[in-house]
Design an enzyme around this catalytic site. Structure first.
Site, mmCIF file in Angstrom:
data_model
loop_
_atom_site.group_PDB
_atom_site.id
_atom_site.type_symbol
_atom_site.label_atom_id
_atom_site.label_comp_id
_atom_site.label_asym_id
_atom_site.label_seq_id
_atom_site.Cartn_x
_atom_site.Cartn_y
_atom_site.Cartn_z
ATOM 1 N N CYS A 148 0.841 -1.198 0.000
ATOM 2 C CA CYS A 148 0.000 0.000 0.000
ATOM 3 C C CYS A 148 0.880 1.253 0.000
ATOM 4 O O CYS A 148 1.892 1.307 0.704
ATOM 5 C CB CYS A 148 -0.898 0.009 1.232
ATOM 6 S SG CYS A 148 -2.042 1.413 1.282
ATOM 7 N N CYS A 166 -0.125 4.789 6.963
ATOM 8 C CA CYS A 166 -0.858 4.632 8.222
ATOM 9 C C CYS A 166 -0.006 3.819 9.212
ATOM 10 O O CYS A 166 0.343 2.665 8.948
ATOM 11 C CB CYS A 166 -2.187 3.935 7.978
ATOM 12 S SG CYS A 166 -3.212 4.731 6.709
ATOM 13 N N CYS A 187 -0.725 0.058 10.353
ATOM 14 C CA CYS A 187 -1.084 -0.955 9.358
ATOM 15 C C CYS A 187 0.126 -1.769 8.906
ATOM 16 O O CYS A 187 1.156 -1.218 8.507
ATOM 17 C CB CYS A 187 -1.740 -0.289 8.148
ATOM 18 S SG CYS A 187 -2.343 -1.476 6.928
ATOM 19 N N CYS A 214 -17.131 -8.874 4.011
ATOM 20 C CA CYS A 214 -16.469 -7.589 3.864
ATOM 21 C C CYS A 214 -15.291 -7.735 2.902
ATOM 22 O O CYS A 214 -14.346 -8.480 3.195
ATOM 23 C CB CYS A 214 -15.984 -7.094 5.215
ATOM 24 S SG CYS A 214 -17.316 -6.936 6.440
ATOM 25 N N CYS A 218 -20.153 -5.810 2.038
ATOM 26 C CA CYS A 218 -19.610 -4.498 2.361
ATOM 27 C C CYS A 218 -18.266 -4.362 1.665
ATOM 28 O O CYS A 218 -17.445 -5.282 1.709
ATOM 29 C CB CYS A 218 -19.429 -4.360 3.875
ATOM 30 S SG CYS A 218 -18.689 -2.798 4.399
ATOM 31 N N CYS A 278 -20.357 2.322 7.212
ATOM 32 C CA CYS A 278 -19.683 1.608 8.300
ATOM 33 C C CYS A 278 -18.398 2.357 8.586
ATOM 34 O O CYS A 278 -17.560 2.523 7.697
ATOM 35 C CB CYS A 278 -19.407 0.165 7.869
ATOM 36 S SG CYS A 278 -18.391 -0.789 9.013
ATOM 37 N N ARG A 325 -19.374 -3.302 16.462
ATOM 38 C CA ARG A 325 -18.695 -4.547 16.103
ATOM 39 C C ARG A 325 -17.337 -4.636 16.791
ATOM 40 O O ARG A 325 -16.545 -3.695 16.725
ATOM 41 C CB ARG A 325 -18.500 -4.616 14.582
ATOM 42 C CG ARG A 325 -17.836 -5.901 14.085
ATOM 43 C CD ARG A 325 -17.695 -5.880 12.571
ATOM 44 N NE ARG A 325 -18.963 -5.520 11.949
ATOM 45 C CZ ARG A 325 -19.079 -4.723 10.894
ATOM 46 N NH1 ARG A 325 -18.009 -4.222 10.321
ATOM 47 N NH2 ARG A 325 -20.258 -4.448 10.402
#
Length: 393
Positions: free
Chosen positions: A65, A69, A72, A109, A142, A202, A272
């Site tokens: 990626c 972040c 992550c 998801c 999702c 979400c 969740r």
């Protein structure tokens, strides 16, 4: 405690607590923890009974990626030894999803690393959504693909997506300390795009990144104002090879207080328990079911979770039941769309400006830290999507 009685009354009326009340939940002592869980449990049962919704993650594209972040394992510069692979084909993703559905998952998801999807990526995910829905009657899908450009949310909705996930993660005041390649406002914009397209929004948070109690309250109040239908609460999994790899700030008791505070602020949404529950809640996971009405089944994006069979046994042993595809997750006033008013706060008078002052003097602290962090519980995923091994579901 008068505080808990007040919060229960407000939760049953969908009334927003004050910031001081939310902070007071996080400052309660371990001696009062069961009272906090019992109070928040009343609010959870009022809106969701004893149902637990199961969700299943399919990592469509892992690693590499370009975003930075800090939490992550897939970030730019990460040296965590995670699986790295490009896009799964629609059939591969559908097969992975079927394992989760067979294990009891009601929602699949679909997640892909990256800043955001190209139009070609949206086409690819649209084919995947169709393949999953054709093969699994009644399943919800999702998508979680990063920052959305104009028109992409509408295309995903037309393809059959039911929801879109994009977390705020932390408070606006501290967001720049966690990520520099995009902004907090970018994330808010994507959640609003999902809302506007008719997708169920979400959006949640990550606890354990060194934030203050004020930061936690700020982000949960911001989520309430955005009005998503579901709020995932992640507990940081400190991967070696990431900037936050040594941040072991959570105890099971603190995790429960964070979930309780989230339930009081967002009483009628799907709360969740997401990544990190096995690492930080450990044997206290069943208590968390009294606060949250939704969990992920099996493994996560790049780490292994509790065995799917153990999840189902935990739910049954704690006196809860798995929510079926024929049951509506949200209360009627939310399921009918009556609570969404362009991102305003549902059932409240609005949210004032949020500060980020130091924690109040004299706030109760977590109990003695006699145990070392369970770093051995962080296990990199080596099965399921992107491998030739059977998934955990």
């Amino acid at each position: 405690m008068d505080l808990l009685n007040t919060l229960v009354d407000k939760g049953l009326r969908r009334e927003l607590p004050t910031r001081d009340e939310a902070l007071a939940v996080l400052a309660t002592s371990d001696d009062d923890l069961l009272d906090v869980v019992a109070a928040a449990g009343k609010v959870r049962r009022h809106w969701f009974g004893r149902r637990v919704k199961l969700n299943y993650l399919v990592n469509l594209k892992s690693g590499l990626c370009p975003e930075d972040c800090s939490y992550c394992s897939q970030r730019l510069g990460s040296t965590a030894g995670i699986l790295k692979y490009s896009w799964l084909k629609p059939g591969q993703a559908s097969d992975a999803a079927a394992a989760g559905v067979a294990g009891g998952a009601k929602r699949v998801c679909l997640v892909a690393s990256g800043r955001g999807p190209t139009d070609r990526d949206v086409d690819r995910v649209s084919e995947t959504i169709k393949a999953i829905k054709d093969n699994n009657e009644g399943v919800e899908v999702c998508a979680c693909l990063g920052l959305l450009s104009d028109g992409q949310a509408e295309r995903l909705r037309e393809a059959g997506a039911d929801a879109y996930n994009h977390n705020l993660n932390t408070s606006e005041a501290t967001y720049g300390e966690i990520t520099t390649t995009h902004t907090y406002e970018d994330r808010v914009d994507t959640v609003q795009k999902a809302h506007a397209a008719g997708l169920s929004a979400c959006s949640g948070l990550i606890a354990g990144m060194g934030e203050t109690d004020e930061d936690l309250v700020d982000v949960v109040f911001s989520l309430r104002e955005l009005d998503p239908d579901s709020v995932p609460v992640n507990f940081l999994i400190p991967f070696e090879g990431t900037p936050l790899g040594k941040e072991w700030n959570l105890t099971p008791q603190r995790c429960l207080r964070i979930l309780a505070m989230t339930r009081f602020v967002c009483p009628d949404v799907e709360v969740r328990i997401a990544g990190g529950r096995e690492v930080h809640l450990r044997t206290m996971q069943p208590l968390a079911l009294h606060l949250a009405n939704s969990i992920f089944l099996g493994d996560y994006l790049t780490s292994e979770g509790q065995a799917g069979k153990a999840d189902l046994e935990m739910i049954a042993d704690a006196g809860f039941e798995v929510e079926g595809t024929d049951q509506v997750t949200l209360p009627e006033h939310r399921a009918s769309g009556g609570c969404h008013d362009g991102g305003g706060v549902c059932g409240s008078e609005g949210v004032g400006a949020c500060g980020s002052e130091p924690a109040p003097q004299g706030a109760a602290q977590d109990g003695p830290q006699t145990a070392e962090p369970r770093t051995d519980l962080v296990a990199v995923r080596r099965r399921g999507a992107g491998t030739d091994l059977a998934p955990n579901a």
